[in-house]
Design a protein around this motif. Structure first.
Motif, PDB file in Angstrom:
ATOM      1  N   ILE A 284      -7.423  11.566  -0.268  1.00 51.34           N
ATOM      2  CA  ILE A 284      -6.621  10.374  -0.464  1.00 51.34           C
ATOM      3  C   ILE A 284      -5.630  10.560  -1.619  1.00 51.34           C
ATOM      4  O   ILE A 284      -5.926  11.203  -2.608  1.00 51.34           O
TER       5      ILE A 284
ATOM      6  N   GLU B 292      -5.459  -1.008   0.893  1.00 48.95           N
ATOM      7  CA  GLU B 292      -4.631  -1.773   1.823  1.00 48.95           C
ATOM      8  C   GLU B 292      -4.245  -3.126   1.251  1.00 48.95           C
ATOM      9  O   GLU B 292      -3.195  -3.662   1.562  1.00 48.95           O
TER      10      GLU B 292
ATOM     11  N   TYR C 269       4.887  15.751   2.788  1.00 48.40           N
ATOM     12  CA  TYR C 269       5.486  14.723   3.657  1.00 48.40           C
ATOM     13  C   TYR C 269       6.186  13.632   2.839  1.00 48.40           C
ATOM     14  O   TYR C 269       7.250  13.147   3.224  1.00 48.40           O
TER      15      TYR C 269
ATOM     16  N   GLN D 141       0.838  -1.192   0.000  1.00 50.25           N
ATOM     17  CA  GLN D 141       0.000   0.000   0.000  1.00 50.25           C
ATOM     18  C   GLN D 141       0.877   1.247   0.000  1.00 50.25           C
ATOM     19  O   GLN D 141       1.898   1.307   0.686  1.00 50.25           O
TER      20      GLN D 141
ATOM     21  N   THR E  38     -14.379   1.859   4.670  1.00 51.23           N
ATOM     22  CA  THR E  38     -13.450   1.502   5.751  1.00 51.23           C
ATOM     23  C   THR E  38     -12.004   1.632   5.310  1.00 51.23           C
ATOM     24  O   THR E  38     -11.099   1.176   6.002  1.00 51.23           O
ATOM     25  N   LEU E  39     -11.793   2.238   4.138  1.00 46.73           N
ATOM     26  CA  LEU E  39     -10.430   2.346   3.613  1.00 46.73           C
ATOM     27  C   LEU E  39      -9.540   3.152   4.562  1.00 46.73           C
ATOM     28  O   LEU E  39      -9.870   4.265   4.957  1.00 46.73           O
ATOM     29  N   LYS E  40      -8.421   2.533   4.933  1.00 52.56           N
ATOM     30  CA  LYS E  40      -7.442   3.242   5.755  1.00 52.56           C
ATOM     31  C   LYS E  40      -6.310   3.671   4.846  1.00 52.56           C
ATOM     32  O   LYS E  40      -5.507   2.860   4.410  1.00 52.56           O
ATOM     33  N   LYS E  41      -6.267   4.942   4.546  1.00 53.89           N
ATOM     34  CA  LYS E  41      -5.242   5.396   3.602  1.00 53.89           C
ATOM     35  C   LYS E  41      -3.890   5.532   4.296  1.00 53.89           C
ATOM     36  O   LYS E  41      -3.801   5.547   5.520  1.00 53.89           O
ATOM     37  N   LEU E  42      -2.871   5.632   3.457  1.00 54.14           N
ATOM     38  CA  LEU E  42      -1.519   5.740   3.992  1.00 54.14           C
ATOM     39  C   LEU E  42      -1.071   7.201   4.001  1.00 54.14           C
ATOM     40  O   LEU E  42      -1.238   7.910   3.012  1.00 54.14           O
ATOM     41  N   VAL E  43      -0.539   7.636   5.129  1.00 51.41           N
ATOM     42  CA  VAL E  43       0.083   8.962   5.187  1.00 51.41           C
ATOM     43  C   VAL E  43       1.500   8.790   5.733  1.00 51.41           C
ATOM     44  O   VAL E  43       1.833   7.750   6.305  1.00 51.41           O
ATOM     45  N   TYR E  44       2.319   9.790   5.523  1.00 50.85           N
ATOM     46  CA  TYR E  44       3.705   9.708   5.978  1.00 50.85           C
ATOM     47  C   TYR E  44       3.905  10.571   7.220  1.00 50.85           C
ATOM     48  O   TYR E  44       3.435  11.703   7.284  1.00 50.85           O
TER      49      TYR E  44
ATOM     50  N   ILE F  36      -3.449   2.609  -3.564  1.00 51.33           N
ATOM     51  CA  ILE F  36      -4.036   3.335  -2.431  1.00 51.33           C
ATOM     52  C   ILE F  36      -4.850   2.411  -1.517  1.00 51.33           C
ATOM     53  O   ILE F  36      -5.220   2.785  -0.417  1.00 51.33           O
TER      54      ILE F  36
ATOM     55  N   ASN G  22      -1.205   4.152   8.639  1.00 52.00           N
ATOM     56  CA  ASN G  22      -2.578   4.129   8.148  1.00 52.00           C
ATOM     57  C   ASN G  22      -3.447   5.102   8.927  1.00 52.00           C
ATOM     58  O   ASN G  22      -3.274   5.281  10.125  1.00 52.00           O
TER      59      ASN G  22
ATOM     60  N   GLY H 174      -0.626  11.542   0.756  1.00 47.27           N
ATOM     61  CA  GLY H 174       0.271  11.185   1.852  1.00 47.27           C
ATOM     62  C   GLY H 174       0.312  12.238   2.951  1.00 47.27           C
ATOM     63  O   GLY H 174       1.139  12.177   3.842  1.00 47.27           O
TER      64      GLY H 174
ATOM     65  N   GLN I 120      14.894  12.668   3.125  1.00 49.52           N
ATOM     66  CA  GLN I 120      15.534  11.936   4.220  1.00 49.52           C
ATOM     67  C   GLN I 120      16.231  10.677   3.698  1.00 49.52           C
ATOM     68  O   GLN I 120      17.399  10.422   4.019  1.00 49.52           O
TER      69      GLN I 120
ATOM     70  N   TRP J 263      -9.228  12.277   8.523  1.00 45.86           N
ATOM     71  CA  TRP J 263      -8.870  13.448   9.306  1.00 45.86           C
ATOM     72  C   TRP J 263     -10.049  14.406   9.237  1.00 45.86           C
ATOM     73  O   TRP J 263     -10.614  14.618   8.159  1.00 45.86           O
TER      74      TRP J 263
ATOM     75  N   TYR K 198      11.088   8.779   8.779  1.00 41.58           N
ATOM     76  CA  TYR K 198       9.790   8.728   8.107  1.00 41.58           C
ATOM     77  C   TYR K 198       9.282   7.304   7.957  1.00 41.58           C
ATOM     78  O   TYR K 198      10.057   6.389   7.673  1.00 41.58           O
TER      79      TYR K 198
ATOM     80  N   PRO L 289      -3.992  11.724  12.477  1.00 40.88           N
ATOM     81  CA  PRO L 289      -5.392  11.730  12.907  1.00 40.88           C
ATOM     82  C   PRO L 289      -6.097  10.413  12.573  1.00 40.88           C
ATOM     83  O   PRO L 289      -5.781   9.778  11.569  1.00 40.88           O
TER      84      PRO L 289
END
Lengths: 334, 137
Positions: A246, A147, A255, A10, B18-24, A145, B36, A249, A262, B40, B32, B7
């Protein structure tokens, strides 16, 4: 026929995610942020005259389609890209490549992908996904995007691949045909960063790059004076959606870019890149603060001029800090 | 953003999401990593705003169809999140032609083939298209 099973990871963003997943399948260990940075994905643009569903367009990344191509060319990877005049040809070509065991990247419209949550399904025609096989008539799909992997019926995939509007995917598909031992990561990183700096300072057009952040800041200040409240709210809401919905990121790809800096710093053993990564994180936090403040105004349904003025100032702060950061990035010695 | 600040405000805009998106975000060592997130608040507010706007327009348009001042075409256009330009592309017509089909008196005279084309674009049956907004529908 390849026997390597496709492994889905993902990711935050569709195109850099597909790029990373396809490259990893070929044994090239690359993260999504690295693909995003080498592919020069980061950008800012605000186009008051280009209205999407009646709302001015705002973007935090470069127009889709370029990341995969750039990463491939900068890492000496051979790819095949093709678009089609008819759905029949497009589906046949897809089946032929899948039969060889190769995963295939495709462009399509989000609206016609039933496996995605309805809340995200607008007519966005530049989504990227991977088909990695077929079972019965259904295609096995790795959408970065999501899971996990999923499936799609051929009729839905056809609709998505041949969506109309701007841009039209025309069944576009792409896959890797060959990799090279001769892969210069340092050079690829350098080229990725330099191109992003070039785009950020592209003059003299006010709608693109760093100056566009200030253009948007000026416009937002005027929203309550020049627009009916409902429209002002929709315009502002759209900016926040492009930044946080969505696929970015968080903080409008800032980010992901900080993560790229990094990782590049570690790989090349450069402290200056690590420091710039930390700066980018702080700038990302400021973008998030802007989004948070904007949403608070929208939720309270206040459109008093003071609050829009404050938002404008927050944006100017992001713009000023990014200008300083990209000046430093531009002056890096390689 | 630190990983403990990511968040987790559940989206509640459309059912079954129920989609849990990815953030960094950065961990305690400043490294880094992908995390999930179920959503927010700031993001949820603006996504909901976009859908509320569509729902408002849909309700207004439906009322006009029922009142006989608009044909069902603009209603289904909105329900499929299209604008005039996009619908014209899908229907294979000029925008001014599609706009004429918004008029109930023009819509009544559309050929079965044209109605079938619209129904296909809207992913409904021709009967659903022509019957929409009638008293008993």
């Amino acid at each position: 026929m390849s026997t390597t099973p496709f492994r889905h990871h993902q990711h935050a963003h569709c195109e850099s995610g597909v790029t990373a997943n396809l490259l990893r399948h070929e044994g090239i260990n690359i993260s999504e942020p690295m693909a995003f940075g080498i592919g020069s994905g980061l950008f800012f643009g605000h186009l008051p005259m280009l209205k999407v569903a009646g709302v001015p367009g705002t973007t935090y990344r470069l127009w889709p389609g370029a990341i995969f191509q750039r990463v491939a060319s900068r890492l000496n990877i051979k790819v095949h890209t093709e678009k089609f005049s008819s759905p029949d040809k497009a589906m046949r070509a897809l089946d032929d490549v899948l039969a060889t065991g190769k995963p295939v990247g495709m462009l399509g419209s989000v609206f016609y992908l039933p496996y995605l949550p309805e809340a995200f399904r607008f007519h966005f025609n530049a989504h990227n996904l991977v088909a990695y096989g077929k079972e019965g008539s259904e295609y096995l799909i790795s959408d970065p995007i999501m899971e996990d992997v999923t499936r799609i019926a051929p009729a839905d995939l056809v609709k998505s691949r041949f969506a109309k509007g701007i841009p039209e995917p025309k069944g576009r598909m792409y896959y890797i045909t060959g990799t090279s031992k001769d892969m210069d990561m340092a050079k690829a990183i350098e080229r990725g960063i330099k191109q992003t700096c070039f785009f950020m300072f592209a003059k003299p057009l006010p709608w693109f790059g760093n100056t566009a952040i200030f253009l948007l800041a000026d416009r937002i200040k005027d929203y309550p004076k020049k627009l009916p409240p409902r429209k002002a709210a929709l315009y502002l809401g759209n900016v926040v959606r492009m930044q946080e919905e969505i696929g970015t990121g968080g903080a409008g790809f800032r980010y992901i870019y900080a993560a790229f800096l990094q990782e590049a710093g570690q790989l090349l053993k450069r402290d200056d890149l690590a420091e710039l990564s930390a700066e980018m994180t702080t700038i990302g936090d400021d973008w998030r603060h802007f989004a948070y403040s904007a949403a608070r105004i929208l939720k309270a349904r206040q459109s008093d001029i003071v609050s829009y003025d404050e938002l404008s100032d927050l944006l100017r702060k992001c713009g000023t800090q990014e200008r300083e950061l990209f000046e430093k990035l531009r002056k890096l010695k390689w | 953003m630190n990983i403990n600040e990511v968040p987790q405000d559940q989206r509640n805009i459309k059912p079954g999401d129920t989609l849990k998106k990815l953030v960094y975000a950065v961990d305690k060592d400043g490294k880094y990593t992908g995390v999930n997130s179920v959503g927010w608040e700031a993001e949820n507010v603006v996504i909901k705003q976009a859908w509320d706007d569509i729902d408002e327009h849909l309700a207004e348009t439906e009322a006009q169809v029922r009142a006989g001042t608009l044909s069902p075409i603009p209603y289904f256009m909105l329900r499929n999140l299209m604008d005039l330009a996009l619908l014209a592309r899908y229907a294979g017509k000029w925008q001014w032609q599609v706009k004429r089909h918004f008029k109930p008196e023009v819509f009544k005279k559309l050929s079965p083939a044209m109605l079938a084309k619209y129904a296909e674009v809207f992913n409904i049956t021709t009967a659903e298209l022509t019957g929409f907004g009638k008293k008993n529908a």
